[in-house]
Motif scaffolding. Structure first.
Motif, short mmCIF file in Angstrom:
data_model
loop_
_atom_site.label_atom_id
_atom_site.label_comp_id
_atom_site.label_asym_id
_atom_site.label_seq_id
_atom_site.Cartn_x
_atom_site.Cartn_y
_atom_site.Cartn_z
N UNK A 176 29.20 42.97 34.14
CA UNK A 176 30.53 42.47 34.47
C UNK A 176 30.64 42.22 35.97
N UNK A 177 31.32 41.14 36.34
CA UNK A 177 31.65 40.89 37.75
C UNK A 177 33.17 41.03 37.88
N UNK A 178 33.58 42.04 38.59
CA UNK A 178 35.00 42.35 38.73
C UNK A 178 35.51 41.84 40.07
N UNK A 179 36.58 41.06 40.06
CA UNK A 179 37.16 40.48 41.27
C UNK A 179 38.40 41.25 41.68
N UNK A 180 38.52 41.51 42.99
CA UNK A 180 39.71 42.19 43.50
C UNK A 180 39.93 41.79 44.95
N UNK A 181 41.18 41.90 45.39
CA UNK A 181 41.49 41.64 46.80
C UNK A 181 40.71 42.61 47.68
N UNK A 182 40.35 42.15 48.88
CA UNK A 182 39.58 42.98 49.82
C UNK A 182 40.36 44.25 50.14
N UNK A 183 39.76 45.39 49.87
CA UNK A 183 40.36 46.69 50.16
C UNK A 183 39.24 47.71 50.23
N UNK A 184 39.55 48.87 50.80
CA UNK A 184 38.52 49.89 50.94
C UNK A 184 38.26 50.57 49.61
N UNK A 185 37.00 50.73 49.26
CA UNK A 185 36.57 51.40 48.04
C UNK A 185 35.42 52.33 48.42
N UNK A 186 35.56 53.60 48.12
CA UNK A 186 34.57 54.60 48.54
C UNK A 186 33.20 54.31 47.95
N UNK A 187 33.17 53.91 46.67
CA UNK A 187 31.88 53.63 46.02
C UNK A 187 31.19 52.45 46.69
#
Length: 544
Positions: A176-187
């Motif tokens: 899967x390719x998941x799209x999201x607005x640029x934000x900080x993600x620890x992983x």
């Protein structure tokens, strides 16, 4: 790789059509001027890389699209443009029209190998997974080799245990390719840290959360889900003067070129419908069975998907995920174009709906340096185009074009007698002649004594810096936004003179895109002793 920032932004472009939408936001920048730094491409030990930089506090996607087409690029909020004719490794903007793309055999093999992994035939190291059938076949071969031909007949006569065993089918994986607005993600951050240390050999102590945020999370682009204005292809101009190429090929030559003069030419624009998630900065997460294996950082703009950065789990180096991501981004643009093809907006005319409405159609791959091995892969996505900074024309990247810019040489990508170049020159000279006739008519019409004198005097004292919209900041707050002509009288003379000189360089660097940007000036940087009183002069309209 962006040049490092030196140690040490009203709205988008005016529209020429009433049908064009309003600017999506106000663009505000803080100019840092031209600077030298070390080069990450040729690994020079001295500051041989030269670029123009600016800090973007806010930026509309329309304005950033125009800056991209003029050779700019962003790293977080830092925007920069290499000084191509005066730097060690000239970097040309490269893009691909996805409708014309045909994958090569090598690229098809990358997809095929990844599909084999997803189908369960390969393990995480890219090695083939043997099922029970494979093992029994191998055992049969070993017995045959050991017993010889006669032994083989004996084995066949006795039969094989394989027939009695049930084969275990491969276990497919979910991708899967998941799209999201640029934000900080620890992983994402932890994956980036692993990638930078393993692939690029970076010192882990420098791989901090703040560094990651500044580089790949922070963005000046303001998101919008509405249609935005978009300049039609073929109207961009060059920005570097070159012997044998007329000035009309460049923007900034319609007025006083020495003062950053800009064309009065009207840019033909249309609208670009927003894709399903809108325009702005996004992260594309590549997930296998819910596990993050790669991240693509991209900007979605009126004409294109701009690929900013890609990082992956080093364990999957065998899968050529960088190449796979480019192929996936090509498919993304195709789907976005199909999704917006039938879109209409209140700002779109009937003729625009039929033929001129612009959909996303390009993948921008960043910069291309012909002699840099790390960038050679970009030329594999055929037919890629490079932006010629002398003629302003997009030029198909061929072996002949590559020969022009090899050995870190800067040169125009097209000859001065190229048919497309000659056609552009002829069209612009016809336009200039028509403009001169209109000006002559206006002069004749207004030749009424003092009125004519006043107009001539105003024309003689005006330059393009007067029209640059300036934001004056003091104490961390924006206190004034007005054209430079209106605010410079209140500034200390020397400060205004220095600022004007700096703005000339900046305006030549950003071109027509600058018409839609607020140029921020920090008054806290002004020496307090030059403000008011004590006979200190302030800038007057005729004093420069």
């Amino acid at each position: 790789m962006a040049p490092s920032a030196p140690k040490s932004g009203p709205s988008s472009s005016p529209r020429t059509s009433e049908q064009s939408p309003h600017p999506s936001c106000t663009s505000i920048i803080e100019d840092q001027g031209v600077y030298d730094s070390s080069c990450g491409y040729c690994a020079s030990k001295s500051n041989t890389s030269r670029a123009h930089g600016m800090q973007a506090h806010a930026m509309s996607v329309e304005t950033y699209q125009r800056l991209l087409d003029r050779g700019w690029r962003r790293s977080g909020r830092w925007m920069y443009r290499p000084e191509l004719s005066n730097t060690c490794c000239p970097a040309f903007t490269i893009r691909l029209d996805v409708a014309k793309f045909v994958p090569s055999k090598t690229q098809k093999k990358v997809v095929k190998k990844w599909c084999a992994y997803l189908d369960g035939h390969l393990d995480d190291d890219g090695n083939k997974i043997k099922d029970e059938t494979d093992e029994e076949e191998d055992d049969g071969k070993k017995k045959t080799n050991a017993l010889g031909k006669q032994g083989k007949d004996t084995v066949n006569a006795m039969g094989s245990d394989t027939e009695k065993k049930k084969t275990k089918p491969p276990v497919p994986r979910e991708f899967e390719i998941k799209e999201s607005r640029a934000s900080f993600d620890k992983t994402e951050f932890l994956l980036w840290k692993k990638y930078q240390a393993s692939v690029h050999g970076d010192d882990e102590t420098s791989l901090t959360e703040n560094a990651y945020r500044r580089f790949l999370v922070d963005t000046p682009l303001k998101p919008t889900k509405h249609a935005v204005a978009c300049e039609l292809d073929g109207h961009e101009k060059g920005w570097i003067a070159w012997d044998g190429y007329p000035d009309c090929l460049r923007a900034g030559t319609g007025g006083d070129a020495s003062t950053g003069g800009d064309d009065e030419e009207k840019h033909e624009e249309t609208v670009s419908p927003a894709p399903p998630l809108g325009f702005g900065s996004f992260h594309h997460q590549y997930l296998v069975d819910g596990r993050l294996v790669a991240v693509g950082v991209v900007d979605v703009l009126p004409k294109c998907l701009s690929s900013k950065y890609f990082f992956y789990d080093p364990k999957f180096k065998w899968a050529s995920l960088g190449k796979l991501s480019a192929l996936r981004e090509i498919e993304w643009v195709k789907r976005a174009a199909a999704a917006t093809a039938s879109s209409t907006t209140p700002h779109t005319t009937a003729s625009q709906n039929q033929s001129q409405q612009m959909q996303l159609k390009y993948l921008y791959l960043g910069y291309y340096i012909h002699d840099c091995p790390k960038m050679r892969y970009k030329a594999e996505y055929v037919p890629s185009e490079l932006k010629c900074p002398v003629t302003g024309l997009w030029t198909t990247l061929t072996s002949d074009v590559g020969a022009r810019i090899k050995h870190a040489t800067f040169a125009p990508l097209r000859d001065a007698n190229d048919p497309d170049v000659l056609a552009v020159i002829a069209a612009r000279r016809r336009r200039d002649d028509a403009g001169d006739r209109e000006k002559e008519k206006e002069t004749t019409k207004n030749r009424t004594g003092d009125d004519t004198v006043d107009k001539e005097k105003a024309s003689a004292t005006k330059d393009q810096t007067d029209e640059i919209v300036v934001g004056l900041a003091f104490g961390g707050a924006l206190v004034s936004v007005a054209p430079f002509a209106e605010c410079r009288n209140s500034l200390p003379k020397n400060f205004a003179k220095s600022a004007r000189k700096k703005m000339v360089t900046w305006k030549n660097a950003v071109g027509p895109a600058g018409n839609g940007i607020v140029y921020l000036m920090d008054l806290d940087a002004v020496d307090p002793t030059v403000w008011g009183g004590g006979g200190h002069e302030h800038a007057g309209s005729d004093s420069d």
